[in-house]
Scaffold this active site. Structure first.
Site, PDB file in Angstrom:
ATOM      1  N   ARG A 150      -8.726  -4.479  12.822  1.00 40.58           N
ATOM      2  CA  ARG A 150      -8.407  -4.491  14.255  1.00 40.58           C
ATOM      3  C   ARG A 150      -8.748  -5.817  14.932  1.00 40.58           C
ATOM      4  NH1 ARG A 150     -11.881   0.341  16.036  1.00 40.58           N
ATOM      5  NH2 ARG A 150     -13.049  -0.326  14.191  1.00 40.58           N
TER       6      ARG A 150
ATOM      7  N   LYS B 161      -8.286   1.397  -1.506  1.00 41.74           N
ATOM      8  CA  LYS B 161      -9.037   1.311  -0.255  1.00 41.74           C
ATOM      9  C   LYS B 161      -9.592   2.693   0.075  1.00 41.74           C
ATOM     10  CE  LYS B 161      -8.982  -0.761   4.333  1.00 41.74           C
ATOM     11  NZ  LYS B 161      -9.539   0.291   5.187  1.00 41.74           N
TER      12      LYS B 161
ATOM     13  N   GLN C 163       0.829  -1.205   0.000  1.00 38.76           N
ATOM     14  CA  GLN C 163       0.000   0.000   0.000  1.00 38.76           C
ATOM     15  C   GLN C 163       0.866   1.260   0.000  1.00 38.76           C
ATOM     16  OE1 GLN C 163      -2.465   1.745   3.364  1.00 38.76           O
ATOM     17  NE2 GLN C 163      -4.105   0.862   2.117  1.00 38.76           N
TER      18      GLN C 163
ATOM     19  N   ASN D  40     -15.211  -3.901   4.725  1.00 37.92           N
ATOM     20  CA  ASN D  40     -14.314  -3.711   5.866  1.00 37.92           C
ATOM     21  C   ASN D  40     -15.033  -2.896   6.940  1.00 37.92           C
ATOM     22  OD1 ASN D  40     -11.625  -1.516   6.584  1.00 37.92           O
ATOM     23  ND2 ASN D  40     -11.729  -3.599   7.327  1.00 37.92           N
ATOM     24  N   GLY D  41     -14.727  -3.205   8.202  1.00 37.95           N
ATOM     25  CA  GLY D  41     -15.255  -2.417   9.305  1.00 37.95           C
ATOM     26  C   GLY D  41     -16.078  -3.231  10.283  1.00 37.95           C
TER      27      GLY D  41
ATOM     28  N   CYS E  14      -7.312   5.980   5.216  1.00 35.87           N
ATOM     29  CA  CYS E  14      -6.781   6.270   6.542  1.00 35.87           C
ATOM     30  C   CYS E  14      -7.359   7.569   7.079  1.00 35.87           C
ATOM     31  CB  CYS E  14      -5.258   6.358   6.502  1.00 35.87           C
ATOM     32  SG  CYS E  14      -4.529   6.710   8.122  1.00 35.87           S
TER      33      CYS E  14
END
Length: 325
Positions: free
Chosen positions: A226, A140, A71, A201-202, A101
């Site tokens: 995470r 992303k 990335q 994602n998430g 981000c």
């Protein structure tokens, strides 16, 4: 399962890029645990900073399984294009662009999710990077800059038109940071708008949640961030559940001991003893959250200064757990 350029990805579980977490030792462990694809920590597009110790570790992909996804982060199209070319020369087989981000130090430099405010610049970056390299380029993003500006569908269409090979979407806006609950309706709308592989994602922290999110969004895969910290085995648990509906139990204490020891030893080897010992401390803290959360042991571990003392302490900790069982 799905393809990114010439690469068949045989698991619907992807490890998200996380600064300070998804270094080479952790990526290799997560591939071993069941991830179909792992993505590196973000590397700055400013090659003038690549001589730093941090960048030297992030640019080291020796021994990694293919395909190697790297990335890059920045806000200048030409700089990102050059960074993509140099990373390919260094062994990258997939280039991933960071527009997700939410960190201030990234957004303040007009990079990461801050780019979502400037769709013209986004389009310039996508075309510049895709045109600069022969390897697949992925992206992303978040669902938008803020709840009043959820432009994820427009960005997704733009990405597909520019030649992006796959898209990962975190179900929050930049303004949300990591607060509240991720929402997946926007990801579902993105699925309806594009045909390239899509990763949701998430807040995906269990096999059941992964299955629910895939069913709701129609995404091709889940991207785990995470929730994998201190639980790299979660990736394999999700993979198995998505394949056959079987819930694999958490590793036994003996298996957790082996995984943690292997991870710490890899950190010591990769970073050298001084830095490896310090980086091992945060990973140990994450593991303890999933296997005991012994704060007294964590405090003692954080005082240790050598790799051998850390490994011996982990051995003793698991012996005590077995004796107490």
């Amino acid at each position: 399962m799905f393809r990114i350029g010439p690469y068949n990805i045989d698991s619907r579980v992807i490890l998200a890029p996380m600064a300070g977490v998804t270094d080479r030792p952790f990526r290799q462990l997560c591939r071993e645990m069941g991830a179909g694809l792992v993505v590196s920590e973000m590397v700055t597009a400013d090659k003038r900073l690549w001589h730093t110790r941090k960048s030297s570790f992030r640019l080291d992909h020796r021994g990694e399984a293919e395909p190697r996804s790297i990335q890059i982060a920045g806000g200048d199209p030409e700089m990102l294009a050059e960074a993509a070319r140099l990373n390919v020369e260094n062994g990258a087989q997939i280039i991933d662009i960071n527009m997700g981000c939410p960190a201030k130090k990234v957004c303040n430099k007009a990079a990461g999710s801050a780019l979502l405010r400037d769709e013209t610049l986004v389009e310039e970056i996508l075309h510049a990077v895709v045109g600069a390299v022969e390897v697949p380029v992925t992206l992303k993003i978040r669902t938008g800059w803020c709840p009043d500006s959820r432009n994820g569908v427009r960005i997704a269409k733009m990405a597909q038109s520019a030649g992006i090979a796959a898209l990962a979407v975190h179900g929050r806006t930049r303004a949300d940071k990591y607060q509240g609950q991720a929402e997946y309706d926007t990801i579902a709308r993105i699925r309806d708008a594009i045909s390239i592989p899509l990763f949701a994602n998430g807040d995906i922290d269990s096999p059941e949640k992964a299955s629910q999110v895939l069913a709701h969004t129609g995404a091709d895969a889940v991207m785990i961030g995470r929730a994998a910290q201190g639980r790299p085995w979660l990736l394999g648990q999700i993979d198995q559940y998505l394949r056959n509906g079987e819930l694999r139990p958490d590793p036994t204490p003996d298996e957790q001991h082996r995984i943690l020891r292997q991870h710490l030893d890899a950190l010591h080897q990769f970073y050298g003893e001084y830095l490896g010992v310090r980086i091992a401390r945060k990973h140990l803290g994450w593991y303890l959250q999933s296997c005991g959360n012994d704060q007294d042991f964590r405090q003692r571990f954080n005082q240790l200064e050598t790799a051998s003392d850390q490994l011996a302490a982990v051995d003793q900790y698991f012996v005590q757990r077995r004796n107490a069982a």
